[in-house]
Write a protein that holds these residues in place. Sequence first.
Motif, PDB file in Angstrom:
ATOM      1  N   GLU A   1      -1.015   4.653 -10.740  1.00 12.19           N
ATOM      2  CA  GLU A   1      -2.026   4.697  -9.701  1.00 12.19           C
ATOM      3  C   GLU A   1      -1.654   5.681  -8.582  1.00 12.19           C
ATOM      4  O   GLU A   1      -2.502   6.436  -8.099  1.00 12.19           O
ATOM      5  CB  GLU A   1      -2.211   3.290  -9.134  1.00 12.19           C
ATOM      6  N   ASN A   2      -0.400   5.694  -8.151  1.00 11.64           N
ATOM      7  CA  ASN A   2       0.040   6.609  -7.096  1.00 11.64           C
ATOM      8  C   ASN A   2      -0.051   8.066  -7.563  1.00 11.64           C
ATOM      9  O   ASN A   2      -0.422   8.955  -6.801  1.00 11.64           O
ATOM     10  CB  ASN A   2       1.471   6.287  -6.661  1.00 11.64           C
ATOM     11  N   MET A   3       0.315   8.313  -8.801  1.00 13.08           N
ATOM     12  CA  MET A   3       0.266   9.661  -9.364  1.00 13.08           C
ATOM     13  C   MET A   3      -1.181  10.136  -9.458  1.00 13.08           C
ATOM     14  O   MET A   3      -1.489  11.282  -9.110  1.00 13.08           O
ATOM     15  CB  MET A   3       0.933   9.665 -10.733  1.00 13.08           C
ATOM     16  N   VAL A   4      -2.076   9.264  -9.921  1.00 10.77           N
ATOM     17  CA  VAL A   4      -3.497   9.615 -10.037  1.00 10.77           C
ATOM     18  C   VAL A   4      -4.062   9.938  -8.655  1.00 10.77           C
ATOM     19  O   VAL A   4      -4.785  10.920  -8.466  1.00 10.77           O
ATOM     20  CB  VAL A   4      -4.282   8.465 -10.725  1.00 10.77           C
ATOM     21  N   LYS A   5      -3.718   9.116  -7.662  1.00 15.75           N
ATOM     22  CA  LYS A   5      -4.216   9.327  -6.299  1.00 15.75           C
ATOM     23  C   LYS A   5      -3.710  10.657  -5.759  1.00 15.75           C
ATOM     24  O   LYS A   5      -4.459  11.436  -5.156  1.00 15.75           O
ATOM     25  CB  LYS A   5      -3.772   8.173  -5.416  1.00 15.75           C
ATOM     26  N   SER A   6      -2.439  10.966  -5.955  1.00 12.98           N
ATOM     27  CA  SER A   6      -1.843  12.205  -5.461  1.00 12.98           C
ATOM     28  C   SER A   6      -2.500  13.425  -6.105  1.00 12.98           C
ATOM     29  O   SER A   6      -2.829  14.402  -5.434  1.00 12.98           O
ATOM     30  CB  SER A   6      -0.347  12.193  -5.740  1.00 12.98           C
ATOM     31  N   ILE A   7      -2.711  13.371  -7.403  1.00 12.74           N
ATOM     32  CA  ILE A   7      -3.312  14.506  -8.129  1.00 12.74           C
ATOM     33  C   ILE A   7      -4.759  14.694  -7.688  1.00 12.74           C
ATOM     34  O   ILE A   7      -5.192  15.815  -7.428  1.00 12.74           O
ATOM     35  CB  ILE A   7      -3.201  14.301  -9.655  1.00 12.74           C
ATOM     36  N   THR A   8      -5.530  13.625  -7.566  1.00 14.32           N
ATOM     37  CA  THR A   8      -6.948  13.775  -7.179  1.00 14.32           C
ATOM     38  C   THR A   8      -7.086  14.269  -5.745  1.00 14.32           C
ATOM     39  O   THR A   8      -7.963  15.065  -5.438  1.00 14.32           O
ATOM     40  CB  THR A   8      -7.714  12.444  -7.363  1.00 14.32           C
TER      41      THR A   8
END
Length: 174
Positions: free
Chosen positions: A15-22
């Motif tokens: 979830e943190n990785m997805v948020k950072s990338i988006t």
Amino acid sequence: MIDQKFLEGIGITDENMVKSITETYSADIKAEKDTAAAIQKNLDTANTTIQSYKDMDIDGIKASVEDYKQKWEQSEADRKAFEHKTKLSGYVKGLGLQNDIYESHVLGLLEKSNVQFNDKGELVDVDNVVETFRKSHKDAFKSAEPKPQFVGTAGGSQNTPTDDDFINTILGLK
């Protein structure tokens, strides 16, 4: 477009990785849109400027410039001619001629002979014209000798006559 579904589809589920990338992707997209808007604004300004140049009457402007140039050149020539004539007139006034008629005549002779002033403001080759005129019109110049002054009495009397005595003498009164 990179969103949560796309990232999960390629195997990124943190979830943190997805948020950072988006968020990074969204920031990049916004920066690109801002850059594109700035470029479009510059392009619109350039097009407006180019159109204003196309709408100008360049031939009319060139003709106007040429007209003003000719007027300026004529004005400058008139100013120089006036200055030259004024200097000549001052020179002629200093010659000591009897009257304005002679002054006008000598001024005309000097103008016809195209005498010029040197860098020091002195007339060049003027002596020939003036001397020729002096020889042909001897009475045109004022005499260097002072004019005789007439007195009221030729008297041998010690008494100085008053104005009344002088008038009475002229009128033959006592």
